[in-house]
Design an enzyme around this catalytic site. Structure first.
Site, PDB file in Angstrom:
ATOM      1  N   GLY A  10      23.310 -21.390  -5.410  1.00  0.00           N
ATOM      2  CA  GLY A  10      24.686 -22.256  -5.831  1.00  0.00           C
ATOM      3  C   GLY A  10      24.671 -22.265  -7.237  1.00  0.00           C
ATOM      4  O   GLY A  10      23.513 -22.205  -7.901  1.00  0.00           O
ATOM      5  N   GLN A  11      25.846 -23.038  -7.730  1.00  0.00           N
ATOM      6  CA  GLN A  11      26.052 -23.005  -9.257  1.00  0.00           C
ATOM      7  C   GLN A  11      25.054 -24.080  -9.876  1.00  0.00           C
ATOM      8  O   GLN A  11      24.303 -24.025 -10.586  1.00  0.00           O
ATOM      9  CB  GLN A  11      27.458 -23.734  -9.380  1.00  0.00           C
ATOM     10  CG  GLN A  11      28.371 -22.698  -8.952  1.00  0.00           C
ATOM     11  CD  GLN A  11      30.089 -23.268  -9.655  1.00  0.00           C
ATOM     12  OE1 GLN A  11      30.338 -22.726 -10.809  1.00  0.00           O
ATOM     13  NE2 GLN A  11      30.645 -23.908  -8.642  1.00  0.00           N
ATOM     14  N   VAL A  12      25.156 -25.369  -9.068  1.00  0.00           N
ATOM     15  CA  VAL A  12      24.153 -26.466  -9.643  1.00  0.00           C
ATOM     16  C   VAL A  12      22.537 -26.175  -9.349  1.00  0.00           C
ATOM     17  O   VAL A  12      21.773 -26.202 -10.041  1.00  0.00           O
ATOM     18  CB  VAL A  12      24.604 -28.014  -9.059  1.00  0.00           C
ATOM     19  CG1 VAL A  12      23.650 -29.181  -9.410  1.00  0.00           C
ATOM     20  CG2 VAL A  12      26.000 -28.136  -9.579  1.00  0.00           C
ATOM     21  N   ALA A  59      25.875 -27.771  -0.132  1.00  0.00           N
ATOM     22  CA  ALA A  59      26.702 -28.626   0.404  1.00  0.00           C
ATOM     23  C   ALA A  59      27.744 -27.515   0.919  1.00  0.00           C
ATOM     24  O   ALA A  59      27.607 -26.344   0.763  1.00  0.00           O
ATOM     25  CB  ALA A  59      27.442 -29.210  -0.544  1.00  0.00           C
ATOM     26  N   THR A  61      30.984 -26.369   0.557  1.00  0.00           N
ATOM     27  CA  THR A  61      31.685 -26.625  -0.539  1.00  0.00           C
ATOM     28  C   THR A  61      33.227 -26.014  -0.260  1.00  0.00           C
ATOM     29  O   THR A  61      34.133 -26.017  -1.237  1.00  0.00           O
ATOM     30  CB  THR A  61      31.215 -26.276  -2.089  1.00  0.00           C
ATOM     31  OG1 THR A  61      30.873 -24.855  -1.789  1.00  0.00           O
ATOM     32  CG2 THR A  61      30.206 -27.157  -2.377  1.00  0.00           C
ATOM     33  N   TYR A  98      24.403 -34.823  -4.936  1.00  0.00           N
ATOM     34  CA  TYR A  98      25.280 -34.522  -5.827  1.00  0.00           C
ATOM     35  C   TYR A  98      26.424 -34.862  -4.827  1.00  0.00           C
ATOM     36  O   TYR A  98      26.706 -34.425  -3.779  1.00  0.00           O
ATOM     37  CB  TYR A  98      25.524 -33.303  -6.246  1.00  0.00           C
ATOM     38  CG  TYR A  98      24.228 -33.009  -7.314  1.00  0.00           C
ATOM     39  CD1 TYR A  98      24.438 -33.486  -8.658  1.00  0.00           C
ATOM     40  CD2 TYR A  98      23.017 -32.516  -6.737  1.00  0.00           C
ATOM     41  CE1 TYR A  98      23.331 -33.229  -9.514  1.00  0.00           C
ATOM     42  CE2 TYR A  98      21.865 -32.452  -7.631  1.00  0.00           C
ATOM     43  CZ  TYR A  98      21.964 -33.060  -8.785  1.00  0.00           C
ATOM     44  OH  TYR A  98      20.865 -32.707  -9.697  1.00  0.00           O
ATOM     45  N   THR A 100      31.107 -36.089  -5.142  1.00  0.00           N
ATOM     46  CA  THR A 100      32.622 -35.624  -5.483  1.00  0.00           C
ATOM     47  C   THR A 100      33.482 -36.641  -5.786  1.00  0.00           C
ATOM     48  O   THR A 100      33.467 -37.528  -4.964  1.00  0.00           O
ATOM     49  CB  THR A 100      33.109 -34.668  -4.584  1.00  0.00           C
ATOM     50  OG1 THR A 100      34.356 -34.215  -4.957  1.00  0.00           O
ATOM     51  CG2 THR A 100      32.955 -35.031  -3.111  1.00  0.00           C
ATOM     52  N   TYR A 124      36.352 -32.552   3.516  1.00  0.00           N
ATOM     53  CA  TYR A 124      35.393 -32.259   2.441  1.00  0.00           C
ATOM     54  C   TYR A 124      35.030 -33.753   2.064  1.00  0.00           C
ATOM     55  O   TYR A 124      33.932 -33.941   1.989  1.00  0.00           O
ATOM     56  CB  TYR A 124      35.858 -31.062   1.395  1.00  0.00           C
ATOM     57  CG  TYR A 124      34.735 -31.165   0.261  1.00  0.00           C
ATOM     58  CD1 TYR A 124      33.447 -30.624   0.340  1.00  0.00           C
ATOM     59  CD2 TYR A 124      35.314 -31.644  -0.874  1.00  0.00           C
ATOM     60  CE1 TYR A 124      32.722 -30.581  -0.594  1.00  0.00           C
ATOM     61  CE2 TYR A 124      34.475 -31.683  -2.189  1.00  0.00           C
ATOM     62  CZ  TYR A 124      33.161 -30.952  -1.722  1.00  0.00           C
ATOM     63  OH  TYR A 124      32.341 -31.084  -3.171  1.00  0.00           O
ATOM     64  N   LYS A 128      31.321 -35.673   2.546  1.00  0.00           N
ATOM     65  CA  LYS A 128      30.693 -36.364   1.297  1.00  0.00           C
ATOM     66  C   LYS A 128      30.601 -37.623   1.182  1.00  0.00           C
ATOM     67  O   LYS A 128      29.585 -38.109   0.928  1.00  0.00           O
ATOM     68  CB  LYS A 128      31.360 -35.522  -0.154  1.00  0.00           C
ATOM     69  CG  LYS A 128      31.289 -33.934  -0.039  1.00  0.00           C
ATOM     70  CD  LYS A 128      29.981 -33.357  -0.221  1.00  0.00           C
ATOM     71  CE  LYS A 128      29.367 -33.707  -1.352  1.00  0.00           C
ATOM     72  NZ  LYS A 128      28.063 -32.875  -1.621  1.00  0.00           N
TER      73      LYS A 128
HETATM   74  N1  LIG Z   1      32.193 -26.894  -7.018  1.00  0.00           N
HETATM   75  C1  LIG Z   1      32.713 -27.996  -7.267  1.00  0.00           C
HETATM   76  O1  LIG Z   1      33.952 -27.829  -8.009  1.00  0.00           O
HETATM   77  C2  LIG Z   1      32.363 -29.389  -7.112  1.00  0.00           C
HETATM   78  C3  LIG Z   1      33.087 -30.356  -7.538  1.00  0.00           C
HETATM   79  C4  LIG Z   1      32.489 -31.678  -7.229  1.00  0.00           C
HETATM   80  C5  LIG Z   1      31.378 -31.814  -6.618  1.00  0.00           C
HETATM   81  N2  LIG Z   1      30.586 -30.791  -6.150  1.00  0.00           N
HETATM   82  C6  LIG Z   1      29.253 -31.025  -5.415  1.00  0.00           C
HETATM   83  O2  LIG Z   1      28.398 -30.558  -6.376  1.00  0.00           O
HETATM   84  C7  LIG Z   1      27.178 -29.791  -5.384  1.00  0.00           C
HETATM   85  C8  LIG Z   1      26.835 -28.479  -6.101  1.00  0.00           C
HETATM   86  O3  LIG Z   1      27.979 -27.698  -5.844  1.00  0.00           O
HETATM   87  P1  LIG Z   1      28.137 -26.289  -6.352  1.00  0.00           P
HETATM   88  O4  LIG Z   1      29.437 -25.940  -6.993  1.00  0.00           O
HETATM   89  O5  LIG Z   1      26.850 -25.881  -6.907  1.00  0.00           O
HETATM   90  O6  LIG Z   1      28.064 -25.369  -4.617  1.00  0.00           O
HETATM   91  P2  LIG Z   1      27.975 -23.890  -4.396  1.00  0.00           P
HETATM   92  O7  LIG Z   1      27.983 -23.050  -5.656  1.00  0.00           O
HETATM   93  O8  LIG Z   1      29.246 -23.715  -3.318  1.00  0.00           O
HETATM   94  O9  LIG Z   1      26.614 -23.965  -3.695  1.00  0.00           O
HETATM   95  C9  LIG Z   1      26.266 -24.540  -2.503  1.00  0.00           C
HETATM   96  C10 LIG Z   1      24.903 -24.054  -1.974  1.00  0.00           C
HETATM   97  O10 LIG Z   1      24.846 -24.629  -0.833  1.00  0.00           O
HETATM   98  C11 LIG Z   1      24.290 -23.457  -0.011  1.00  0.00           C
HETATM   99  N3  LIG Z   1      24.511 -23.482   1.325  1.00  0.00           N
HETATM  100  C12 LIG Z   1      25.547 -23.835   2.136  1.00  0.00           C
HETATM  101  N4  LIG Z   1      25.381 -23.843   3.411  1.00  0.00           N
HETATM  102  C13 LIG Z   1      24.077 -23.465   3.674  1.00  0.00           C
HETATM  103  C14 LIG Z   1      22.866 -23.441   4.484  1.00  0.00           C
HETATM  104  N5  LIG Z   1      23.532 -23.642   6.022  1.00  0.00           N
HETATM  105  N6  LIG Z   1      21.768 -23.106   4.601  1.00  0.00           N
HETATM  106  C15 LIG Z   1      21.297 -22.804   3.060  1.00  0.00           C
HETATM  107  N7  LIG Z   1      22.194 -23.037   2.458  1.00  0.00           N
HETATM  108  C16 LIG Z   1      23.446 -23.441   2.340  1.00  0.00           C
HETATM  109  C17 LIG Z   1      24.948 -22.326  -0.369  1.00  0.00           C
HETATM  110  O11 LIG Z   1      24.070 -20.896  -0.097  1.00  0.00           O
HETATM  111  P3  LIG Z   1      24.737 -19.673  -0.018  1.00  0.00           P
HETATM  112  O12 LIG Z   1      24.486 -19.224  -1.730  1.00  0.00           O
HETATM  113  O13 LIG Z   1      24.166 -18.700   0.356  1.00  0.00           O
HETATM  114  O14 LIG Z   1      26.100 -19.661   0.264  1.00  0.00           O
HETATM  115  C18 LIG Z   1      24.991 -22.469  -2.070  1.00  0.00           C
HETATM  116  O15 LIG Z   1      23.803 -22.118  -2.524  1.00  0.00           O
HETATM  117  C19 LIG Z   1      27.598 -30.070  -4.080  1.00  0.00           C
HETATM  118  O16 LIG Z   1      27.102 -31.480  -3.577  1.00  0.00           O
HETATM  119  C20 LIG Z   1      29.191 -30.189  -4.148  1.00  0.00           C
HETATM  120  O17 LIG Z   1      29.676 -30.885  -3.209  1.00  0.00           O
HETATM  121  C21 LIG Z   1      30.982 -29.534  -6.305  1.00  0.00           C
END
Ligand SMILES: NC(=O)c1ccc[n+]([C@@H]2O[C@H](COP(=O)([O-])OP(=O)(O)OC[C@H]3O[C@@H](n4cnc5c(N)ncnc54)[C@H](OP(=O)(O)O)[C@@H]3O)[C@@H](O)[C@H]2O)c1
Length: 311
Positions: A10-12, A59, A61, A98, A100, A124, A128
């Site tokens: 994921g991104q983070v 997460a 997401t 992390y 939101t 969501y 969270k």
């Molecule tokens: N994105 C936003 O705009 C945003 C905003 C506010 C807060 N946040 C919070 O910041 C944190 C990081 O977000 P992010 O943007 O980095 O999220 P992201 O890019 O969507 O990455 C989520 C990761 O979780 C993994 N995942 C989901 N289900 C899974 C499962 N069943 N088994 C194993 N891995 C699984 C995904 O794997 P795959 O790569 O295989 O799918 C991905 O690597 C999260 O807690 C999110 O709630 C995000």
């Protein structure tokens, strides 16, 4: 010392691997290697690797899809952090989690404080919030970083979607009444790492190793919830316009001009999950704890866009 990072693709999670490689042995399984919906598999993984630190960047997401898949969202966003927090409490290690701005009611114009009343309007946001509560109530040493509008040079995100659409279309209509701060994943990882380094740590000391007074895997700020985002605020329309302006300055060939992005209200762009109109978050608590001034979002965008355009 193993450092367990979830959501490695994921991104983070990806950026955390870059930062925390300096702190110990990073173990960061992909979804294929460890399905986080499988609680038994997670327990087995923890028992095998015995991490000295857990960074939970995984997460569910997909904000709109969560409305029709609440059970999957609950497993990833509530039960997984609860399970990791229980392990962290039992083994006296730190959990970084992390979260939101979606946990807040999303109304008004005042920036949310970490102790503002919560009132999520989406599955969501609700799942969270319950994850945050489980971590807080577990009694483990923890940091919960609530962030907003995450993007990066890799992964799926608004910046990359806008660049794709901007190459294809001459005009776009983008929501202009949701206000927040676009946050690069790398800034999140950098700020997280700062919570683990002190002037005495091996990363910053100019003296002998004898001056190290703490483990590099121990936080030096109090456990709790912290907002983490760049300074400043904008709308999605403002973010898109800045993306196009900066990308063109970097030589990207776009069909669209920053001035031809139309602003529309949220009401004209209905989505399954309700979005907060007010995602402003006070950064005072984190800035004071870390002793830093968070950078402005436009400068962070320039860095991320430069990285993306040079790839
Ligand atoms: N994105 C936003 O705009 C945003 C905003 C506010 C807060 N946040 C919070 O910041 C944190 C990081 O977000 P992010 O943007 O980095 O999220 P992201 O890019 O969507 O990455 C989520 C990761 O979780 C993994 N995942 C989901 N289900 C899974 C499962 N069943 N088994 C194993 N891995 C699984 C995904 O794997 P795959 O790569 O295989 O799918 C991905 O690597 C999260 O807690 C999110 O709630 C995000």
């Amino acid at each position: 010392m193993n450092i367990f990072i979830t959501g490695s693709n994921g991104q983070v999670g990806f950026e955390l691997q870059r930062q925390f490689a300096l702190f110990g042995n990073v173990v960061a399984p992909t979804r294929h290697e460890l399905d986080l919906t499988d609680a038994q598999a997670v327990d087995a993984y923890l028992a095998e690797h015995q991490p000295a630190l857990i960074l939970n960047a995984a997460a569910y997401t997909a904000v709109d899809k969560a409305e029709s898949e609440p059970e999957q969202a609950k497993r990833l966003n509530t039960e997984l952090p609860a399970q990791l927090a229980e392990y962290a409490a039992k083994h006296a290690i730190t959990l970084v989690h992390y979260s939101t701005d979606y946990v807040y009611p999303g109304d008004g114009e005042t920036p949310w404080q970490e102790d503002s009343p919560t009132a999520p309007h989406s599955v969501y946001g609700q799942t969270k919030l319950e994850g945050d509560q489980a971590v807080t109530q577990s009694g483990c040493q923890h940091l919960i970083f609530r962030t907003s509008w995450v993007y990066a040079a890799r992964g799926s995100n608004f910046m990359k979607t806008m660049l794709r659409l901007g190459r294809e279309r001459e005009t776009l209509s983008i929501v202009n009444d949701q206000i927040g701060a676009p946050t690069p994943a790398r800034l999140i990882a950098q700020a997280t790492a700062l919570a683990f380094t002190t002037h005495d740590s091996p990363l910053t000391t100019h003296h002998s190793l004898l001056t190290i007074h703490h483990s590099p895997l121990t936080i030096h700020i109090p456990s709790g919830i912290y907002h983490l985002a760049p300074r400043g605020e904008t709308s999605w329309h403002g973010f898109a316009s800045e993306i196009f302006k900066q990308a063109q300055a970097l030589g990207e060939e776009l069909a669209i001009q920053s001035g031809t992005v139309n602003g529309i209200p949220t009401a004209e762009f209905p989505t399954p999950a309700q979005r907060p109109l007010n995602s402003r978050m006070s950064l005072t608590k984190l800035e004071a704890a870390l002793g830093v001034t968070l950078p402005v979002w436009q400068h962070q965008l320039a860095l991320t866009l430069t990285e993306y355009c040079e790839e």
